[in-house]
Design a protein around this motif. Structure first.
Motif, PDB file in Angstrom:
ATOM      1  N   VAL A   8     -83.468  86.136 -11.034  1.00 18.22           N
ATOM      2  CA  VAL A   8     -84.767  85.519 -11.342  1.00 18.22           C
ATOM      3  C   VAL A   8     -85.914  86.285 -10.707  1.00 18.22           C
ATOM      4  O   VAL A   8     -87.078  86.019 -10.998  1.00 18.22           O
ATOM      5  CB  VAL A   8     -84.799  84.046 -10.890  1.00 18.22           C
ATOM      6  CG1 VAL A   8     -83.852  83.209 -11.721  1.00 18.22           C
ATOM      7  CG2 VAL A   8     -84.467  83.916  -9.405  1.00 18.22           C
ATOM      8  N   SER A 121     -84.005  91.178 -14.082  1.00 13.57           N
ATOM      9  CA  SER A 121     -84.806  89.962 -13.984  1.00 13.57           C
ATOM     10  C   SER A 121     -85.616  89.683 -15.245  1.00 13.57           C
ATOM     11  O   SER A 121     -86.546  88.875 -15.222  1.00 13.57           O
ATOM     12  CB  SER A 121     -85.752  90.049 -12.778  1.00 13.57           C
ATOM     13  OG  SER A 121     -86.598  91.191 -12.882  1.00 13.57           O
ATOM     14  N   THR A 123     -86.884  88.217 -18.763  1.00  9.67           N
ATOM     15  CA  THR A 123     -86.864  86.831 -19.249  1.00  9.67           C
ATOM     16  C   THR A 123     -87.187  86.729 -20.739  1.00  9.67           C
ATOM     17  O   THR A 123     -87.407  85.634 -21.239  1.00  9.67           O
ATOM     18  CB  THR A 123     -87.866  85.967 -18.463  1.00  9.67           C
ATOM     19  OG1 THR A 123     -89.188  86.541 -18.580  1.00  9.67           O
ATOM     20  CG2 THR A 123     -87.489  85.888 -16.996  1.00  9.67           C
ATOM     21  N   ASP A 128     -82.231  86.729 -22.712  1.00  9.25           N
ATOM     22  CA  ASP A 128     -81.579  85.431 -22.944  1.00  9.25           C
ATOM     23  C   ASP A 128     -80.386  85.575 -23.877  1.00  9.25           C
ATOM     24  O   ASP A 128     -79.335  84.955 -23.670  1.00  9.25           O
ATOM     25  CB  ASP A 128     -82.587  84.443 -23.538  1.00  9.25           C
ATOM     26  CG  ASP A 128     -83.605  83.957 -22.514  1.00  9.25           C
ATOM     27  OD1 ASP A 128     -83.348  84.081 -21.308  1.00  9.25           O
ATOM     28  OD2 ASP A 128     -84.659  83.447 -22.936  1.00  9.25           O
ATOM     29  N   ALA A 151     -84.425  79.769  -9.973  1.00  8.22           N
ATOM     30  CA  ALA A 151     -83.114  79.652 -10.607  1.00  8.22           C
ATOM     31  C   ALA A 151     -82.859  78.234 -11.094  1.00  8.22           C
ATOM     32  O   ALA A 151     -82.254  78.023 -12.158  1.00  8.22           O
ATOM     33  CB  ALA A 151     -82.016  80.073  -9.626  1.00  8.22           C
ATOM     34  N   SER A 154     -84.216  77.649 -14.534  1.00  7.08           N
ATOM     35  CA  SER A 154     -83.675  78.435 -15.639  1.00  7.08           C
ATOM     36  C   SER A 154     -82.751  77.581 -16.502  1.00  7.08           C
ATOM     37  O   SER A 154     -82.040  76.709 -16.005  1.00  7.08           O
ATOM     38  CB  SER A 154     -82.900  79.637 -15.095  1.00  7.08           C
ATOM     39  OG  SER A 154     -82.236  80.333 -16.134  1.00  7.08           O
ATOM     40  N   ASN A 155     -82.776  77.851 -17.791  1.00  5.93           N
ATOM     41  CA  ASN A 155     -81.913  77.131 -18.738  1.00  5.93           C
ATOM     42  C   ASN A 155     -80.619  77.890 -19.028  1.00  5.93           C
ATOM     43  O   ASN A 155     -79.813  77.424 -19.839  1.00  5.93           O
ATOM     44  CB  ASN A 155     -82.661  76.885 -20.045  1.00  5.93           C
ATOM     45  CG  ASN A 155     -83.823  75.929 -19.880  1.00  5.93           C
ATOM     46  OD1 ASN A 155     -83.734  74.957 -19.125  1.00  5.93           O
ATOM     47  ND2 ASN A 155     -84.933  76.204 -20.567  1.00  5.93           N
ATOM     48  N   ARG A 156     -80.427  79.038 -18.401  1.00  7.78           N
ATOM     49  CA  ARG A 156     -79.234  79.829 -18.672  1.00  7.78           C
ATOM     50  C   ARG A 156     -78.005  79.207 -18.011  1.00  7.78           C
ATOM     51  O   ARG A 156     -78.082  78.696 -16.906  1.00  7.78           O
ATOM     52  CB  ARG A 156     -79.415  81.261 -18.155  1.00  7.78           C
ATOM     53  CG  ARG A 156     -80.476  82.062 -18.889  1.00  7.78           C
ATOM     54  CD  ARG A 156     -80.667  83.416 -18.250  1.00  7.78           C
ATOM     55  NE  ARG A 156     -81.718  84.181 -18.908  1.00  7.78           N
ATOM     56  CZ  ARG A 156     -82.197  85.334 -18.447  1.00  7.78           C
ATOM     57  NH1 ARG A 156     -81.704  85.848 -17.322  1.00  7.78           N
ATOM     58  NH2 ARG A 156     -83.159  85.965 -19.095  1.00  7.78           N
TER      59      ARG A 156
END
Length: 226
Positions: A8, A121, A123, A128, A151, A154-156
């Motif tokens: 991140v 890092s 985005t 994604d 972190a 984050s949606n990952r």
């Protein structure tokens, strides 16, 4: 097996971790592929850093340019390196590009016995998509409250955390696990032997024994997911 290493914040150590995983994972006569999206893998492995075409050039090519063309873009070795190439700013997240990207990654996985992606890092939609396509997604994190907060937003999906750096902060490894709800697989502490190997581009010959030992639980998680 497709593995994505991401962070991140810049400077978290994704290149060292991802390259170390690739060097340990792809042993034997069939070297896998590491996708270099940070631009640092070649230097870390002691290879030429001269610009060359890469994955994005292939993505922007016509549909008639099938996945086997990717083999001609590889910097061959152990592991093989595929750079990002040019045209990232020209790429938009259209469905056909996502489909083409997944086809290319799966072809590399099938032909070369595995892929490790050094996402860094970034985005954008490409980063994604790389993490989404991975069978194992690894979050490389510094023991820093700002990094942990980012972190958590984050949606990952994350299979595990690789912590890089020493403590001296209020957050302990078990605190980070609890806050993120993700298992800590490895803690790569500051080590002059690892730093020396990184600075001198010696990863291409052998990664430090200390790093190899720390990464064993990560490799176990990856192999268990295969």
């Amino acid at each position: 097996m497709i593995v994505a290493g991401w962070s991140v914040k810049g400077g978290s150590g994704t290149t060292v971790v991802s390259t170390g995983i690739a060097r340990e994972l792809f042993t034997g006569p069939r070297p896998g592929v590491i996708l270099d999206f940070t631009g640092d893998v070649s230097s870390l492995l002691g290879r030429s850093s001269q610009p060359r075409a890469g994955l994005f050039d292939w993505l922007l090519a016509e549909h008639s340019v099938a996945p086997p063309a990717l083999e001609h873009l590889l910097d061959t070795g152990s592991p093989n390196i595929l750079r990002e190439g040019d045209g990232r700013s020209s790429l938009a997240g259209e469905p056909y590009l996502l489909t083409r990207l997944h086809e290319g990654l799966r072809w590399l996985d099938t032909q070369f016995g595995g892929v490790v992606i050094d996402v860094g890092s970034a985005t954008d939609w490409i980063a994604d998509a790389m993490c989404e396509a991975a069978d194992v997604s690894l979050l490389v994190l510094r023991p820093c409250s700002l990094s942990v907060r980012a972190a958590a937003q984050s949606n990952r999906s994350v299979a595990g955390i690789v912590l890089v750096g020493d403590g001296g902060r209020s957050l302990m490894p078990r605190d980070i696990e609890g806050l993120l709800g993700v298992p800590l697989l490895a803690h790569v502490r500051t080590n002059p032997l690892i730093a020396h190997c990184v600075d001198n581009g010696r990863f291409g010959k052998a990664i430090p024994r200390e790093l190899r030992r720390v990464l064993r639980p990560v490799l176990h998680t990856i192999r268990a997911a295969a």
